[in-house]
Design an enzyme around this catalytic site. Sequence first.
Site, PDB file in Angstrom:
ATOM      1  N   ALA A 108       0.857  -1.193   0.000  1.00  0.00           N
ATOM      2  CA  ALA A 108       0.000   0.000   0.000  1.00  0.00           C
ATOM      3  C   ALA A 108       0.887   1.235   0.000  1.00  0.00           C
ATOM      4  O   ALA A 108       2.105   1.133   0.131  1.00  0.00           O
ATOM      5  CB  ALA A 108      -0.897  -0.002   1.235  1.00  0.00           C
ATOM      6  N   LYS A 109       0.305   2.367  -0.161  1.00  0.00           N
ATOM      7  CA  LYS A 109       1.048   3.618  -0.014  1.00  0.00           C
ATOM      8  C   LYS A 109       0.035   4.730   0.207  1.00  0.00           C
ATOM      9  O   LYS A 109      -1.120   4.631  -0.210  1.00  0.00           O
ATOM     10  CB  LYS A 109       1.863   3.916  -1.282  1.00  0.00           C
ATOM     11  CG  LYS A 109       3.038   4.831  -1.045  1.00  0.00           C
ATOM     12  CD  LYS A 109       4.238   4.064  -0.501  1.00  0.00           C
ATOM     13  CE  LYS A 109       5.407   4.982  -0.228  1.00  0.00           C
ATOM     14  NZ  LYS A 109       6.634   4.219   0.089  1.00  0.00           N
TER      15      LYS A 109
END
Length: 420
Positions: A108-109
């Site tokens: 994720a980011k």
Amino acid sequence: MTDNGTSLNPFDTAKQQVDIVADLLTLDSGVRKVLKRPMRELTVNFPVRMDDGSVEAYTGYRVQYNMARGPSKGGIRFHPAVTLDEVRALAAWMTWKCAVVNIPYGGAKGGVVCDPTKMSKREIERLTRRYTSGIAIIIGPEVDIPAPDVNTDSQTMAWIVDTYSQQRGYSVPGVATGKPISLGGSEGRAEATGRGCAYVIREAAKDLGLRVKGSTLAVQGFGNVGCAAANILYDEQGTKVVALSDVFGGIYNPDGMNPHAVEAHRIRTGSVVGFPGARPITNAELLELKVDLLVPAALEHQITEKNADRIQAKIVGEGANGPTVPTADRILFEKGIMVLPDVLANAGGVTVSYFEWAQNVQSYYWPLSEVNARLEQVMVRSYREVARVAQERKVHQRTAAYVLAIQRVVEAMRVRGIYP
Ligand code: NAD
């Protein structure tokens, strides 16, 4: 926009990388489509009260790319140039990085479009808390675990933990990693990326028959990652540190330097420049020095088709994310230079983040010696696995790392099957 002025869309690059590996693995076209799309994306627009009483509107993102292998994991970036496509690309790369080192996470980011250099600490705190509140519906220790990235640090993580915990009504330290040790951070996290980089360089040197003791090292970017890598290679491997740099310039001493002394100089003066006994060089010259080991640990796009031909190092350990552009990769490969790709060489950070989370969910904390021993085990095993795939498929290590990672993600997707 990249730093050299070209407008590469990072998510296009990330998708092309998937295509290359999907061709190699002859992946099903449906699986390929899934791998090129983020699983879940959240955009939050939110107000922040500024110190002068006015209200500003900000936009933030959290992208959860793939959760087939476990909760998603990835940093949060505060920068004016953040875009949704950049966050998507970074989230894809986190997915592959976690899979390369085989830790049970997806990728994720997150990012907020803002310029923290123009904000006060109190404004940054309010922005962090409101952004956290906005994305709280999709993060959590069993779902998606943020960490620091560009312009965020352990203090930012402490605000995230506190905001999330206030909403839940109990303390949830495992909602973020890279925290201060006083709030459940792990021993060894601060130097983990540089330490992991040092371990994979040591292993690669063994394979090349290169003695690390006495071999020469140049590090571009003497920051968190570069400084730890130089110190550890110097202290534990007897490497001769001949060149170091930062944003202000570089220093070179062919007789070798003690990186701890350079670190003390940098802390005192704000830069490596002016270190006694060394002569000044530019960042560009540093990359082209005749050294055995080169660690680019500053920015992306430093080794390009313009300078790749002049790189003389035997091993390039990518401490930074994306320091080598794809066209340069090919040139280095043809020159016989071993490039240890970012998804492997700088994965020590996310590995110790995983250890931090594991300690948080168990409420049981490990001594530094245990953290480092486990990190070494993960990095050595991962290097060996990547090297094996590179040899079997006759590809460079970056492609090998992607093959290994994407195979692992695809296998997790296969055994889960398609719901419903
Ligand atoms: P940092 O800010 O601590 O250090 C960056 C260093 O690069 C500093 O010495 C800075 O002066 C130098 N620098 C900045 N601009 C430069 C320029 N134009 N030319 C030359 N040097 C320049 O950052 P960091 O945490 O060490 O991160 C460095 C790289 O490593 C980034 O690409 C980051 O994404 C990557 N990375 C960091 C971690 C981590 O755990 N910190 C983990 C994985 C990857």
